[in-house]
Design a protein around this motif. Structure first.
Motif, PDB file in Angstrom:
ATOM      1  N   THR A  66      -4.889   1.625  -7.865  1.00 15.45           N
ATOM      2  CA  THR A  66      -5.841   2.211  -8.819  1.00 15.45           C
ATOM      3  C   THR A  66      -5.933   3.727  -8.685  1.00 15.45           C
ATOM      4  N   LEU A  67      -6.003   4.209  -7.441  1.00 15.12           N
ATOM      5  CA  LEU A  67      -6.203   5.636  -7.193  1.00 15.12           C
ATOM      6  C   LEU A  67      -4.897   6.416  -7.087  1.00 15.12           C
ATOM      7  N   GLY A  68      -3.819   5.713  -6.816  1.00 19.49           N
ATOM      8  CA  GLY A  68      -2.523   6.379  -6.794  1.00 19.49           C
ATOM      9  C   GLY A  68      -2.079   6.906  -5.447  1.00 19.49           C
ATOM     10  N   ASN A  69      -2.947   6.895  -4.442  1.00 18.79           N
ATOM     11  CA  ASN A  69      -2.526   7.331  -3.114  1.00 18.79           C
ATOM     12  C   ASN A  69      -3.332   6.608  -2.038  1.00 18.79           C
ATOM     13  N   GLU A  70      -2.698   6.457  -0.872  1.00 16.88           N
ATOM     14  CA  GLU A  70      -3.297   5.676   0.202  1.00 16.88           C
ATOM     15  C   GLU A  70      -4.476   6.394   0.849  1.00 16.88           C
ATOM     16  N   LYS A  71      -4.423   7.730   0.920  1.00 18.72           N
ATOM     17  CA  LYS A  71      -5.494   8.482   1.564  1.00 18.72           C
ATOM     18  C   LYS A  71      -6.832   8.237   0.869  1.00 18.72           C
ATOM     19  N   ALA A  72      -6.844   8.317  -0.464  1.00 22.78           N
ATOM     20  CA  ALA A  72      -8.078   8.077  -1.220  1.00 22.78           C
ATOM     21  C   ALA A  72      -8.508   6.622  -1.103  1.00 22.78           C
ATOM     22  N   ALA A  73      -7.532   5.720  -1.111  1.00 26.44           N
ATOM     23  CA  ALA A  73      -7.847   4.293  -0.996  1.00 26.44           C
ATOM     24  C   ALA A  73      -8.527   3.993   0.338  1.00 26.44           C
ATOM     25  N   ARG A  74      -8.031   4.607   1.413  1.00 27.37           N
ATOM     26  CA  ARG A  74      -8.646   4.409   2.728  1.00 27.37           C
ATOM     27  C   ARG A  74     -10.039   5.026   2.787  1.00 27.37           C
ATOM     28  N   LYS A  75     -10.239   6.128   2.109  1.00 26.70           N
ATOM     29  CA  LYS A  75     -11.541   6.799   2.109  1.00 26.70           C
ATOM     30  C   LYS A  75     -12.616   5.893   1.532  1.00 26.70           C
ATOM     31  N   TYR A  76     -12.278   5.193   0.453  1.00 24.86           N
ATOM     32  CA  TYR A  76     -13.274   4.356  -0.235  1.00 24.86           C
ATOM     33  C   TYR A  76     -13.212   2.890   0.188  1.00 24.86           C
TER      34      TYR A  76
END
Length: 226
Positions: A66-76
């Motif tokens: 959904t977000l396009g990158n793992e860093k943002a996915a891990r953040k949320y």
């Protein structure tokens, strides 16, 4: 009608008590699951640890898509994964005779929707800055800004209604459906209904989680000119 089946009525027959009683059970179950999954962590996961790690990996994959990158996915991940656990347990407890789903009350669904609403706006402002974030509410054509801005505000407010009422309405309908089935044919006939309601518990949880990611993506990943 389903109040006749509630174990909470042995202590207090009020709807408010029933809500907090079942929400308390959900929180306790969630804490027990967390404790079991983390009490003896192993390099090769087994049992509850394996189940929770698989769940978190699935939520992380959903976030990356959904977000396009793992860093943002891990953040949320903590927010979305916690929402998923609470919503699923709240949904599934409602199909057990004698219990009521906390998500069949607007008290919980509206609270969760407001958490998502406030948080994704906070993240949008934090990521882009106050002025730039709200400038996207005015649309790409400046002359239409006075028209687009209130439309965008209404659109975002409607997300609270959509998130809360979709979950509440579906779970409440499932509860009433099960109550009717149990009242009419309390033995073999409800078995297919349990399968359907279990699937619906998963589905409604997934929808809430994916929409949370979508709203976060829309607030933090806005391209110029859109």
């Amino acid at each position: 009608m389903k109040d006749l089946f509630l174990f909470s009525s042995f202590f207090d027959s009020s709807h408010t008590f029933a809500y907090f009683f079942h929400l308390g059970i959900v929180i306790v179950i969630a804490m027990i699951i967390t404790k079991l999954a983390t009490s003896s962590m192993q390099l090769v996961p087994r049992g509850m640890q394996n189940l929770i790690e698989a769940y978190l990996e699935g939520v992380l994959t959903m976030g990356k898509d959904t977000l396009g990158n793992e860093k943002a996915a891990r953040k949320y991940l903590p927010l979305v994964a916690t929402l998923g656990v609470i919503i699923f347990l709240s949904n599934i407890i409602g199909i057990i005779p004698g219990f009521e789903a906390p998500t069949a009350s607007l008290n919980l669904t509206l609270s969760l929707a407001l958490i998502v609403f406030v948080y994704y706006h906070f993240e949008g402002i934090k990521t882009q800055g106050f002025i730039k974030y709200f400038s996207h509410f005015m649309g790409p054509i400046k002359i239409l800004a006075p028209l687009m801005f209130p439309i965008e505000i209404i659109s975002h407010l409607s997300r609270v209604i959509s998130l809360s009422f979709r979950l509440f309405g579906n779970v409440k309908g499932d509860d009433l459906f099960l109550a009717v089935i149990l009242a009419l044919v309390p033995y073999i006939a409800p078995l297919p209904a349990y399968v359907l309601l279990t699937f619906m518990a998963f589905l409604q949880t997934f929808i809430f989680m994916i929409l949370t990611y979508v709203y976060l993506a829309g607030a933090t990943i806005i391209e110029e000119g859109h």
